[in-house]
Design a protein around this motif. Structure first.
Motif, mmCIF file in Angstrom:
data_model
loop_
_atom_site.group_PDB
_atom_site.id
_atom_site.type_symbol
_atom_site.label_atom_id
_atom_site.label_comp_id
_atom_site.label_asym_id
_atom_site.label_seq_id
_atom_site.Cartn_x
_atom_site.Cartn_y
_atom_site.Cartn_z
ATOM 1 N N ILE A 1 32.447 -6.589 16.038
ATOM 2 C CA ILE A 1 31.569 -5.568 15.460
ATOM 3 C C ILE A 1 30.427 -6.299 14.762
ATOM 4 O O ILE A 1 30.649 -7.012 13.781
ATOM 5 C CB ILE A 1 32.313 -4.680 14.453
ATOM 6 C CG1 ILE A 1 33.589 -4.099 15.087
ATOM 7 C CG2 ILE A 1 31.414 -3.561 13.947
ATOM 8 C CD1 ILE A 1 34.512 -3.440 14.079
ATOM 9 N N LEU A 2 29.228 -6.139 15.268
ATOM 10 C CA LEU A 2 28.045 -6.748 14.657
ATOM 11 C C LEU A 2 27.326 -5.676 13.832
ATOM 12 O O LEU A 2 26.895 -4.656 14.379
ATOM 13 C CB LEU A 2 27.110 -7.307 15.728
ATOM 14 C CG LEU A 2 27.717 -8.366 16.671
ATOM 15 C CD1 LEU A 2 26.678 -8.842 17.676
ATOM 16 C CD2 LEU A 2 28.273 -9.538 15.896
ATOM 17 N N LEU B 1 35.811 -0.798 8.847
ATOM 18 C CA LEU B 1 36.976 -0.890 9.735
ATOM 19 C C LEU B 1 37.653 0.461 9.950
ATOM 20 O O LEU B 1 38.023 0.781 11.090
ATOM 21 C CB LEU B 1 37.960 -1.927 9.195
ATOM 22 C CG LEU B 1 37.520 -3.386 9.368
ATOM 23 C CD1 LEU B 1 38.529 -4.330 8.730
ATOM 24 C CD2 LEU B 1 37.336 -3.723 10.836
ATOM 25 N N PRO B 2 37.871 1.284 8.925
ATOM 26 C CA PRO B 2 38.449 2.611 9.199
ATOM 27 C C PRO B 2 37.584 3.454 10.129
ATOM 28 O O PRO B 2 38.112 4.140 11.016
ATOM 29 C CB PRO B 2 38.558 3.233 7.796
ATOM 30 C CG PRO B 2 38.671 2.076 6.875
ATOM 31 C CD PRO B 2 37.810 1.023 7.469
ATOM 32 N N VAL B 3 36.267 3.427 9.937
ATOM 33 C CA VAL B 3 35.379 4.186 10.825
ATOM 34 C C VAL B 3 35.475 3.639 12.243
ATOM 35 O O VAL B 3 35.501 4.403 13.223
ATOM 36 C CB VAL B 3 33.931 4.128 10.308
ATOM 37 C CG1 VAL B 3 32.962 4.678 11.350
ATOM 38 C CG2 VAL B 3 33.803 4.917 9.007
ATOM 39 N N PHE B 4 35.543 2.314 12.372
ATOM 40 C CA PHE B 4 35.656 1.707 13.705
ATOM 41 C C PHE B 4 36.946 2.135 14.401
ATOM 42 O O PHE B 4 36.935 2.520 15.578
ATOM 43 C CB PHE B 4 35.610 0.185 13.585
ATOM 44 C CG PHE B 4 36.149 -0.520 14.792
ATOM 45 C CD1 PHE B 4 35.419 -0.580 15.973
ATOM 46 C CD2 PHE B 4 37.412 -1.105 14.763
ATOM 47 C CE1 PHE B 4 35.927 -1.208 17.095
ATOM 48 C CE2 PHE B 4 37.917 -1.735 15.871
ATOM 49 C CZ PHE B 4 37.179 -1.792 17.050
ATOM 50 N N ILE C 1 31.136 3.819 21.345
ATOM 51 C CA ILE C 1 31.774 3.472 20.070
ATOM 52 C C ILE C 1 30.712 3.218 19.007
ATOM 53 O O ILE C 1 30.814 3.693 17.870
ATOM 54 C CB ILE C 1 32.682 2.239 20.248
ATOM 55 C CG1 ILE C 1 33.854 2.562 21.183
ATOM 56 C CG2 ILE C 1 33.208 1.763 18.894
ATOM 57 C CD1 ILE C 1 34.692 1.356 21.537
ATOM 58 N N ARG C 2 29.689 2.467 19.377
ATOM 59 C CA ARG C 2 28.616 2.168 18.411
ATOM 60 C C ARG C 2 27.930 3.449 17.942
ATOM 61 O O ARG C 2 27.703 3.634 16.732
ATOM 62 C CB ARG C 2 27.586 1.236 19.050
ATOM 63 C CG ARG C 2 26.370 0.985 18.186
ATOM 64 C CD ARG C 2 25.287 0.248 18.916
ATOM 65 N NE ARG C 2 24.078 0.187 18.114
ATOM 66 C CZ ARG C 2 23.173 1.161 18.021
ATOM 67 N NH1 ARG C 2 23.351 2.282 18.726
ATOM 68 N NH2 ARG C 2 22.104 1.026 17.258
ATOM 69 N N LEU D 1 28.056 6.003 9.505
ATOM 70 C CA LEU D 1 27.675 4.891 8.627
ATOM 71 C C LEU D 1 26.182 4.839 8.324
ATOM 72 O O LEU D 1 25.777 4.159 7.383
ATOM 73 C CB LEU D 1 28.105 3.559 9.254
ATOM 74 C CG LEU D 1 29.605 3.343 9.416
ATOM 75 C CD1 LEU D 1 29.881 2.019 10.108
ATOM 76 C CD2 LEU D 1 30.300 3.376 8.058
ATOM 77 N N ARG D 2 25.360 5.530 9.114
ATOM 78 C CA ARG D 2 23.906 5.428 8.930
ATOM 79 C C ARG D 2 23.495 5.861 7.524
ATOM 80 O O ARG D 2 22.711 5.179 6.846
ATOM 81 C CB ARG D 2 23.195 6.277 9.980
ATOM 82 C CG ARG D 2 21.673 6.199 9.895
ATOM 83 C CD ARG D 2 21.007 7.101 10.911
ATOM 84 N NE ARG D 2 21.254 6.642 12.283
ATOM 85 C CZ ARG D 2 22.054 7.241 13.139
ATOM 86 N NH1 ARG D 2 22.720 8.334 12.767
ATOM 87 N NH2 ARG D 2 22.211 6.782 14.361
ATOM 88 N N ASP D 3 23.996 6.985 7.054
ATOM 89 C CA ASP D 3 23.591 7.504 5.744
ATOM 90 C C ASP D 3 24.203 6.712 4.588
ATOM 91 O O ASP D 3 23.817 6.924 3.424
ATOM 92 C CB ASP D 3 23.988 8.979 5.616
ATOM 93 C CG ASP D 3 23.215 9.865 6.589
ATOM 94 O OD1 ASP D 3 22.123 9.437 7.032
ATOM 95 O OD2 ASP D 3 23.712 10.953 6.922
#
Length: 261
Positions: free
Chosen positions: A85-86, A111-114, A142-143, A150-152
């Motif tokens: 994950i980058l 990690l939880p979001v991933f 996935i991204r 995660l953006r906000d």
């Protein structure tokens, strides 16, 4: 007495003044008396009072998280994969991240979001798709799903890379057998096409021979045959060799004189 006061003053100033350097690829977050300053500190040297202020450095460069995760497939199988994950932190969001999440944001948020995103996406695909050209579609999905959450919060997910895929043993054998059967079919198709081309070539050659013979037969008129016979008589007459010619007046037949002895 005065020198002693000067030394004491320097010591007091030293105790009340600290210095830190915010380097490239970092963002400084100032915490004073427990409160986070909303404006981040950019690169450079920073003076602060260590008794009441703390400078927290947040990496703003691209970071890499290595994860080995099980991927559930559409048919209910579990595929193991090593995933990178980058991501990076948006500098302007650094104070908010420190205040609301803390510095353990990888374990708390990313990690939880991933794990939620990768489970949601992988369950839409068959196991064999993860080992084929659709891997790029899975990574992109996935991204995109991670970015919606995660953006906000001030994180940018640059890439999700499925670096290795370990399929169940039975499925691996089935895929290998299928690929081998497809290669055999392609090889047979090539042989059939080659034979088809060869048959076409022979047909064209036979048609050419037939047409040539037809043209020759149509051109052999009685007058032409008599003319060719006269030419043959003339050549035989001018030949210095001895010979016996038997003819019906139209076509010559030459015989070797030695054969008559």
């Amino acid at each position: 007495m005065k020198p002693n006061l000067l030394i004491v003053g320097v010591l007091v100033i030293s105790l009340l003044t600290g210095c830190t350097v915010v380097r490239q690829g970092e963002v400084g977050v100032e915490r004073r008396l427990g409160r986070i300053r909303a404006v981040p500190l950019r690169e450079g040297a920073r003076l602060f009072n260590p008794l009441v202020t703390t400078i927290i450095k947040v990496p703003a460069r691209t970071m890499n998280i290595e994860v080995r995760a099980p991927l559930p497939s559409k048919e209910g199988l579990t595929v193991q994969s090593d995933i990178s994950i980058l991501y990076r932190v948006e500098g302007n969001y650094a104070p908010k991240i420190v205040e609301s999440i803390g510095m353990a944001y990888e374990e708390v948020v990313i990690l939880p979001v991933f794990r939620s995103a990768v489970t949601d996406v992988s369950s839409r695909y068959f196991a064999k798709d993860m080992h084929s050209g659709q891997r790029a579609d899975i990574e992109r999905s996935i991204r995109e799903l991670m970015m919606t959450q995660l953006r906000d919060r001030g994180f940018v997910v640059e890439s999700v890379l499925l670096k290795s895929i370990t399929l169940p043993p039975g499925l691996t054998k089935a895929i290998e057998d299928k690929l081998e059967a497809e290669q055999d079919a392609q090889r047979m198709q090539f042989v059939l096409e080659k034979e088809r081309q060869e048959a076409l070539r022979q047909t064209i050659a036979a048609e050419g021979t037939r047409d040539a013979q037809k043209i020759i037969n149509e051109g052999l008129t009685p007058m032409l045959i008599k003319f060719k016979a006269i030419e043959a008589f003339n050549k035989l007459a001018t030949s210095p060799n001895s010979k016996v010619i038997i003819t019906n007046g139209e076509t010559p037949l030459m015989m070797n004189p030695n054969a008559l002895n």
